[in-house]
Design a protein around this motif. Structure first.
Motif, PDB file in Angstrom:
ATOM      1  N   LEU A   1      38.361  -5.916   8.674  1.00 14.03           N
ATOM      2  CA  LEU A   1      37.724  -7.196   8.964  1.00 14.03           C
ATOM      3  C   LEU A   1      36.675  -7.579   7.926  1.00 14.03           C
ATOM      4  CD1 LEU A   1      37.237  -6.955  12.824  1.00 14.03           C
ATOM      5  CD2 LEU A   1      38.951  -8.279  11.576  1.00 14.03           C
ATOM      6  N   SER A   2      36.063  -6.595   7.298  1.00 20.30           N
ATOM      7  CA  SER A   2      34.966  -6.920   6.383  1.00 20.30           C
ATOM      8  C   SER A   2      35.055  -6.202   5.045  1.00 20.30           C
ATOM      9  CB  SER A   2      33.627  -6.599   7.060  1.00 20.30           C
ATOM     10  OG  SER A   2      33.573  -5.229   7.400  1.00 20.30           O
ATOM     11  N   GLU A   3      36.256  -5.827   4.629  1.00 18.13           N
ATOM     12  CA  GLU A   3      36.400  -5.158   3.344  1.00 18.13           C
ATOM     13  C   GLU A   3      36.067  -6.119   2.206  1.00 18.13           C
ATOM     14  OE1 GLU A   3      39.769  -1.781   3.854  1.00 18.13           O
ATOM     15  OE2 GLU A   3      40.464  -3.823   3.570  1.00 18.13           O
ATOM     16  N   SER A   4      35.247  -5.645   1.299  1.00 15.87           N
ATOM     17  CA  SER A   4      34.915  -6.482   0.140  1.00 15.87           C
ATOM     18  C   SER A   4      34.400  -5.648  -1.019  1.00 15.87           C
ATOM     19  CB  SER A   4      33.868  -7.524   0.522  1.00 15.87           C
ATOM     20  OG  SER A   4      32.672  -6.889   0.915  1.00 15.87           O
ATOM     21  N   SER A   5      34.654  -4.368  -0.994  1.00 17.14           N
ATOM     22  CA  SER A   5      34.055  -3.469  -1.985  1.00 17.14           C
ATOM     23  C   SER A   5      34.639  -3.621  -3.381  1.00 17.14           C
ATOM     24  CB  SER A   5      34.175  -2.026  -1.497  1.00 17.14           C
ATOM     25  OG  SER A   5      35.534  -1.712  -1.229  1.00 17.14           O
ATOM     26  N   ASN A   6      35.387  -2.665  -3.815  1.00 18.34           N
ATOM     27  CA  ASN A   6      35.814  -2.556  -5.213  1.00 18.34           C
ATOM     28  C   ASN A   6      36.732  -3.662  -5.701  1.00 18.34           C
ATOM     29  OD1 ASN A   6      34.356  -0.198  -5.254  1.00 18.34           O
ATOM     30  ND2 ASN A   6      36.116   1.102  -4.831  1.00 18.34           N
TER      31      ASN A   6
ATOM     32  N   ARG B   1      42.737 -12.115   5.789  1.00 16.93           N
ATOM     33  CA  ARG B   1      42.570 -13.390   6.489  1.00 16.93           C
ATOM     34  C   ARG B   1      43.776 -14.313   6.266  1.00 16.93           C
ATOM     35  NH1 ARG B   1      37.772 -12.971   3.928  1.00 16.93           N
ATOM     36  NH2 ARG B   1      38.018 -14.987   2.904  1.00 16.93           N
ATOM     37  N   THR B   2      44.358 -14.281   5.060  1.00 20.26           N
ATOM     38  CA  THR B   2      45.550 -15.075   4.771  1.00 20.26           C
ATOM     39  C   THR B   2      46.729 -14.595   5.610  1.00 20.26           C
ATOM     40  OG1 THR B   2      44.794 -15.514   2.519  1.00 20.26           O
ATOM     41  CG2 THR B   2      47.159 -15.768   2.934  1.00 20.26           C
ATOM     42  N   ASP B   3      46.909 -13.267   5.686  1.00 22.21           N
ATOM     43  CA  ASP B   3      48.004 -12.709   6.482  1.00 22.21           C
ATOM     44  C   ASP B   3      47.823 -13.017   7.967  1.00 22.21           C
ATOM     45  OD1 ASP B   3      49.137 -11.694   4.179  1.00 22.21           O
ATOM     46  OD2 ASP B   3      48.356  -9.665   4.488  1.00 22.21           O
ATOM     47  N   LEU B   4      46.602 -12.921   8.456  1.00 24.28           N
ATOM     48  CA  LEU B   4      46.328 -13.231   9.864  1.00 24.28           C
ATOM     49  C   LEU B   4      46.578 -14.709  10.139  1.00 24.28           C
ATOM     50  CD1 LEU B   4      45.383 -12.290  12.644  1.00 24.28           C
ATOM     51  CD2 LEU B   4      43.020 -12.639  11.870  1.00 24.28           C
ATOM     52  N   LYS B   5      46.141 -15.565   9.237  1.00 18.63           N
ATOM     53  CA  LYS B   5      46.364 -17.010   9.373  1.00 18.63           C
ATOM     54  C   LYS B   5      47.862 -17.306   9.461  1.00 18.63           C
ATOM     55  CE  LYS B   5      46.399 -21.024   6.464  1.00 18.63           C
ATOM     56  NZ  LYS B   5      46.193 -21.495   5.124  1.00 18.63           N
ATOM     57  N   ARG B   6      48.635 -16.700   8.569  1.00 19.19           N
ATOM     58  CA  ARG B   6      50.088 -16.908   8.553  1.00 19.19           C
ATOM     59  C   ARG B   6      50.716 -16.389   9.860  1.00 19.19           C
ATOM     60  NH1 ARG B   6      51.550 -14.019   4.100  1.00 19.19           N
ATOM     61  NH2 ARG B   6      50.759 -15.704   2.818  1.00 19.19           N
ATOM     62  N   PHE B   7      50.286 -15.202  10.291  1.00 18.45           N
ATOM     63  CA  PHE B   7      50.822 -14.616  11.522  1.00 18.45           C
ATOM     64  C   PHE B   7      50.564 -15.521  12.721  1.00 18.45           C
ATOM     65  CE2 PHE B   7      50.285 -12.024  15.354  1.00 18.45           C
ATOM     66  CZ  PHE B   7      51.501 -11.367  15.393  1.00 18.45           C
ATOM     67  N   LEU B   8      49.361 -16.086  12.798  1.00 19.20           N
ATOM     68  CA  LEU B   8      48.983 -16.935  13.923  1.00 19.20           C
ATOM     69  C   LEU B   8      49.494 -18.370  13.798  1.00 19.20           C
ATOM     70  CD1 LEU B   8      45.296 -15.724  14.395  1.00 19.20           C
ATOM     71  CD2 LEU B   8      47.294 -15.141  15.812  1.00 19.20           C
ATOM     72  N   GLY B   9      50.013 -18.711  12.608  1.00 15.93           N
ATOM     73  CA  GLY B   9      50.517 -20.062  12.386  1.00 15.93           C
ATOM     74  C   GLY B   9      49.414 -21.094  12.286  1.00 15.93           C
TER      75      GLY B   9
ATOM     76  N   GLN C   1      46.658 -23.615  10.373  1.00 19.21           N
ATOM     77  CA  GLN C   1      46.643 -24.479   9.192  1.00 19.21           C
ATOM     78  C   GLN C   1      45.375 -24.262   8.365  1.00 19.21           C
ATOM     79  OE1 GLN C   1      49.364 -26.297   8.389  1.00 19.21           O
ATOM     80  NE2 GLN C   1      50.230 -25.316  10.194  1.00 19.21           N
ATOM     81  N   LYS C   2      44.252 -24.105   9.055  1.00 20.09           N
ATOM     82  CA  LYS C   2      42.968 -23.937   8.368  1.00 20.09           C
ATOM     83  C   LYS C   2      42.766 -22.490   7.940  1.00 20.09           C
ATOM     84  CE  LYS C   2      40.321 -27.590  10.590  1.00 20.09           C
ATOM     85  NZ  LYS C   2      39.101 -27.873  11.351  1.00 20.09           N
ATOM     86  N   GLU C   3      41.989 -22.318   6.892  1.00 18.32           N
ATOM     87  CA  GLU C   3      41.631 -20.980   6.421  1.00 18.32           C
ATOM     88  C   GLU C   3      40.735 -20.303   7.461  1.00 18.32           C
ATOM     89  OE1 GLU C   3      42.824 -19.536   3.647  1.00 18.32           O
ATOM     90  OE2 GLU C   3      43.997 -21.362   3.389  1.00 18.32           O
ATOM     91  N   ILE C   4      40.835 -19.001   7.550  1.00 17.47           N
ATOM     92  CA  ILE C   4      39.945 -18.222   8.412  1.00 17.47           C
ATOM     93  C   ILE C   4      38.749 -17.811   7.568  1.00 17.47           C
ATOM     94  CG2 ILE C   4      39.679 -16.098   9.757  1.00 17.47           C
ATOM     95  CD1 ILE C   4      42.695 -16.224  10.335  1.00 17.47           C
ATOM     96  N   PRO C   5      37.543 -18.150   7.987  1.00 14.66           N
ATOM     97  CA  PRO C   5      36.364 -17.763   7.194  1.00 14.66           C
ATOM     98  C   PRO C   5      36.143 -16.260   7.261  1.00 14.66           C
ATOM     99  CG  PRO C   5      35.685 -18.778   9.253  1.00 14.66           C
ATOM    100  CD  PRO C   5      37.188 -18.892   9.195  1.00 14.66           C
ATOM    101  N   PRO C   6      35.386 -15.722   6.309  1.00 18.69           N
ATOM    102  CA  PRO C   6      35.085 -14.279   6.352  1.00 18.69           C
ATOM    103  C   PRO C   6      34.455 -13.898   7.683  1.00 18.69           C
ATOM    104  CG  PRO C   6      34.378 -15.218   4.267  1.00 18.69           C
ATOM    105  CD  PRO C   6      34.788 -16.377   5.147  1.00 18.69           C
TER     106      PRO C   6
END
Length: 145
Positions: A32-37, A47-55, A57-62
């Protein structure tokens, strides 16, 4: 869940149950919060994969990183109870319970990788990375200290 080896990993001895749950988006909370290396690329991909899975339209914010540690320290009774009940699982006096927890973690990791993820109904983000997360469950984190 039809093979004997799969049932042994689950250690419940239950028969397969038909379910109409449908597709599952499976993730580890660390995703949920990976942002390291990688400069946040994995978090963006998640977030893109989750957005696509849920169908959607809007981007999911961090997802916000919420640290509740010490949030109720201003309440002396709560702080005292938390401190009294806090343990260091890596201390030798907790070896027995840590051994049980590690056995369960190893079984779960193996079952998830060998069986659950093989289903066409199960979706994960960054599969190779997700499998590395599951592989990490095979190792006692206390031995890394």
């Amino acid at each position: 869940m039809s093979s004997t080896s799969e049932k042994q990993l689950l250690q419940l001895g239950l028969d397969r149950v038909k379910s109409n749950v449908g597709p599952v988006f499976f993730y580890d909370v660390s995703q949920l919060s990976e942002s390291s290396n990688d400069g946040g690329a994995r978090s963006t991909q998640f977030r893109t994969d989750l957005k696509r899975f849920l169908g959607l339209q809007k981007e999911i914010p961090p997802f916000p990183l919420v640290n509740t540690s010490g949030r109720f320290d201003f309440l002396p009774d709560v702080k005292h109870q938390v401190n009294r009940n806090k343990i260091d699982i890596c201390q030798p006096n907790h070896d027995v319970i840590r051994k049980v927890l590690m056995e369960k973690a190893k079984l779960a990791s193996t079952w998830i990788r060998d069986y659950f993820l093989q289903s066409d109904e199960v979706f994960v983000s960054s599969r190779d990375h997700f499998e590395l997360i599951l592989e990490s469950w095979m190792h006692d984190p206390c031995s890394l200290k």
